[in-house]
Design an enzyme around this catalytic site. Structure first.
Site, PDB file in Angstrom:
ATOM      1  N   GLY A   1       0.840  -1.190   0.000  1.00  0.00           N
ATOM      2  CA  GLY A   1       0.000   0.000   0.000  1.00  0.00           C
ATOM      3  C   GLY A   1       0.874   1.237   0.000  1.00  0.00           C
TER       4      GLY A   1
ATOM      5  N   GLY B   1      -0.749   4.715  -0.069  1.00  0.00           N
ATOM      6  CA  GLY B   1      -1.559   5.930   0.076  1.00  0.00           C
ATOM      7  C   GLY B   1      -0.891   6.859   1.085  1.00  0.00           C
TER       8      GLY B   1
ATOM      9  N   PHE C   1       0.101   0.684  -6.188  1.00  0.00           N
ATOM     10  CA  PHE C   1      -0.888   0.502  -7.249  1.00  0.00           C
ATOM     11  C   PHE C   1      -0.553   1.553  -8.312  1.00  0.00           C
ATOM     12  CE2 PHE C   1      -4.940   1.440  -9.302  1.00  0.00           C
ATOM     13  CZ  PHE C   1      -5.384   0.167  -9.609  1.00  0.00           C
TER      14      PHE C   1
ATOM     15  N   ALA D   1      -1.962  11.268   9.239  1.00  0.00           N
ATOM     16  CA  ALA D   1      -0.671  10.869   8.681  1.00  0.00           C
ATOM     17  C   ALA D   1       0.247  12.074   8.447  1.00  0.00           C
ATOM     18  CB  ALA D   1      -0.918  10.108   7.380  1.00  0.00           C
TER      19      ALA D   1
ATOM     20  N   LYS E   1     -13.863   3.686  15.191  1.00  0.00           N
ATOM     21  CA  LYS E   1     -13.718   5.127  15.458  1.00  0.00           C
ATOM     22  C   LYS E   1     -14.101   5.953  14.243  1.00  0.00           C
ATOM     23  CE  LYS E   1      -9.644   5.895  13.259  1.00  0.00           C
ATOM     24  NZ  LYS E   1      -8.215   5.768  13.182  1.00  0.00           N
TER      25      LYS E   1
ATOM     26  N   ARG F   1     -10.138  12.850   8.010  1.00  0.00           N
ATOM     27  CA  ARG F   1     -10.889  13.126   6.788  1.00  0.00           C
ATOM     28  C   ARG F   1     -12.338  12.661   6.864  1.00  0.00           C
ATOM     29  NH1 ARG F   1      -6.641   9.173   4.504  1.00  0.00           N
ATOM     30  NH2 ARG F   1      -7.759   7.245   4.195  1.00  0.00           N
TER      31      ARG F   1
ATOM     32  N   LYS G   1      -9.643   7.412   0.142  1.00  0.00           N
ATOM     33  CA  LYS G   1     -10.937   6.788   0.391  1.00  0.00           C
ATOM     34  C   LYS G   1     -11.416   7.106   1.809  1.00  0.00           C
ATOM     35  CE  LYS G   1     -11.655   4.969  -3.486  1.00  0.00           C
ATOM     36  NZ  LYS G   1     -12.803   5.486  -4.245  1.00  0.00           N
TER      37      LYS G   1
END
Lengths: 376, 376
Positions: B37, B39, B68, B181, B233, B297, B326
């Protein structure tokens, strides 16, 4: 005893009581409520209570509010303005308290008929107030404390509810919870927790007196835990304010709040082993901590303190920013520090002790995060 | 097996090993790490891990990151840009990942030598990824999941760590915690929790791999509790965002967060009775909830949803506001709703179920507080 309709005098000549008669008959047991204190939170408490005494037959409509008398810039007495306008123009401007709230500048007169005493003053005034009340209140009065803070004495820390119980010989519950008074005042939803020692029935009466559709009150049997939550969260709010002032971001602030909650729990259980873990999941615990660390005055002044690099004192900032309201967090931090240092617990509570070291100028504001990497 | 100094080949001819020799000898056991991953959070995880693999001798320096593949507006491949600039220009612009991070667009090649697999993709891709990995990984590889969310199947909900364990036949820990992040990326202090099932030694190795002076990781033996915290959460964050969008104030927001934490705890314990109360006081619990409800987000898009009175869909707002990231909260709410409705628990979880009813347009955003006055 207050005059009341006796069943024999009723129009139907002594048959079983109708609901209306029950209501009238109960008049003899209507509880009189006095609020001792009239700051921002005291005024909101009066408004909540006054809406319920009007609605519920078990309480006298009138709510007496003891007001520490002040002369306003206009030359008028604060109590006169409150009684004329139903508004505490100094500490809760723009909000009607209810016409059944009567401001009284004389403490002795304000309490003499009261069955239910609601204490809501800055904690540093409580010892003096209790001394003045000895012998002046009803012997079977019930008390509740909304006061955050503790008195540190030679023999150890003394919570305000214990101070009231010991000085006045009456039992005392506590009510703690979301304390952004101005939001409650305008009817935004919030919650609170009543802590009681053993009398569930009395606790339920306090819940009735405070609960409204937008102020959700629940009772838990843990008076020490609830009171310590309400007291100690202000120390954590000072820490959260430092993080805001240093612009360290939400992750750091959340970490500080979590570590603060952990120290609240550990300190409470060391002082009072009966304190329950579950209390910290109640409104008085995690919710009030969040509210206070997001929007309270302790956080706000601590943020300003950190932005100024600790160069302007809390006293100075408090005077400038709070228009006469008192900051509890800094004095509570000092009291907690005294307990920790007296008992040799300083190293167990790095957040609590660092807040005091910073607020007294011994450490810079940045010290609030310096121990974090080593803490678990 | 990688070439390594044997004790007999050492300069001192087979005496007891010096620290340097131990270090060399351990080279044969250096663990290779692959991040699956890339992101926002995956990129930050790569940066954290890559700083530790360089520093610690028990890990291979190189960290492989499966990306990806995407073609950027410039016409270049994302992996080429990451490998040239050490920067994920799309999902974590402005932050150097470390020269030892190697982006690889081929999943099979990225994992084939890995001893430690870090899963950090949107949860809806996990089932497909696991299927592709069957038979392609080392048999004794260890996994950790940073993925929030669950898969709902006919037989009940399946957490991502179980999906990985079942599909790949390897054990799987989880790491959950403060997920802003971008704050971690710039070195602002935060915390996280590793949840493990029974192998404390493996958990410690994951702690070593992720822990830095500004990212404080601790391990707890409660993989389900930690994973459910990280997953649930996001549903509470959607509720908190609605409250923000409705401008209901901090008291209400704190009340929603508390009720959300309570539903998180109750739901977790119903699904998995071994879940511990104490886990909710860890970073993965209350701290991550606070962080996510203040700045994440999910909160942000839910705020916009409420400000628009629910008239613009989450899909539309997500596309507009998140640049390809996402939103987990809305899909998790749907999955939780399916579990609740299948098991007849809807009334026990008014907050979780209302979030789903609002996000699908059946209830208006204001419904988020309408049940509160009756809830305790």
């Amino acid at each position: 005893m207050a005059p009341a309709l006796d069943a024999q005098e009723a129009p139907n000549g002594g048959e079983s009581l109708t609901p209306l008669q029950v209501q009238n008959n109960n008049a003899s047991h209507k509880s009189k409520v006095t609020i001792i204190g009239s700051g921002n939170w005291g005024s909101v408490a009066s408004k909540l209570v006054a809406s319920n005494t009007l609605r519920l037959t078990s309480f006298h409509d009138e709510v007496r509010m003891w007001v520490f008398e002040e002369t306003l810039p206009s030359g008028e007495k604060l109590t006169d303005v409150i009684n004329r306008n139903n508004e505490n123009v100094k500490y809760l401007p723009g909000i009607k308290l209810g016409k059944n709230v009567v401001a009284d500048p004389d403490l002795e007169s304000a309490v003499k008929d009261a069955d239910m005493l609601v204490f809501v003053t800055p904690h540093q005034f409580m010892e003096g107030i209790c001394k003045k009340l000895v012998g002046k209140i009803k012997r079977d009065a019930e008390a509740i404390s909304l006061v955050k803070g503790m008195e540190v004495k030679m023999e150890g820390p003394c919570m305000i509810s214990s101070l009231i119980s010991e000085q006045l010989g009456i039992s005392c519950c506590v009510l703690m919870g979301a304390n952004i008074a101005n939001e409650i005042a305008v009817g935004k939803f919030s919650e609170a927790t009543v802590g009681y020692r053993d009398n569930r029935e009395v606790a339920e009466k306090w819940v009735q007196l405070f609960n409204t559709p937008y102020f959700n009150v629940t009772a838990v049997q843990d008076v020490e835990g609830v009171e310590l939550c309400g007291t100690l969260k202000n120390v954590v709010a000072i820490a959260a304010g430092f993080v805001d002032g240093l612009e360290m971001g939400n992750n750091t602030k959340a970490a500080i709040m979590r570590l603060g909650l952990r120290e609240m729990k550990a300190f409470s259980k060391l002082l009072s082993p009966s304190v329950k873990d579950s209390t910290f999941f109640e409104s008085c615990g995690v919710a009030d901590l969040i509210t206070t660390c997001l929007g309270g005055r302790n956080r706000k002044v601590a943020e300003a303190f950190a932005r100024n690099g600790g160069k302007r004192s809390f006293d100075e900032l408090e005077a400038e920013m709070l228009q006469g309201q008192k900051l509890q967090g800094v004095s509570t931090a000092a009291e907690v520090y005294e307990v920790l240092s007296h008992r040799g617990w300083l190293e167990l509570f790095p957040l609590f002790s660092t807040v005091h070291e910073i607020s007294t100028g011994r450490f810079p504001p940045s010290a609030i995060v310096e121990y974090l990497g080593t803490s678990n």
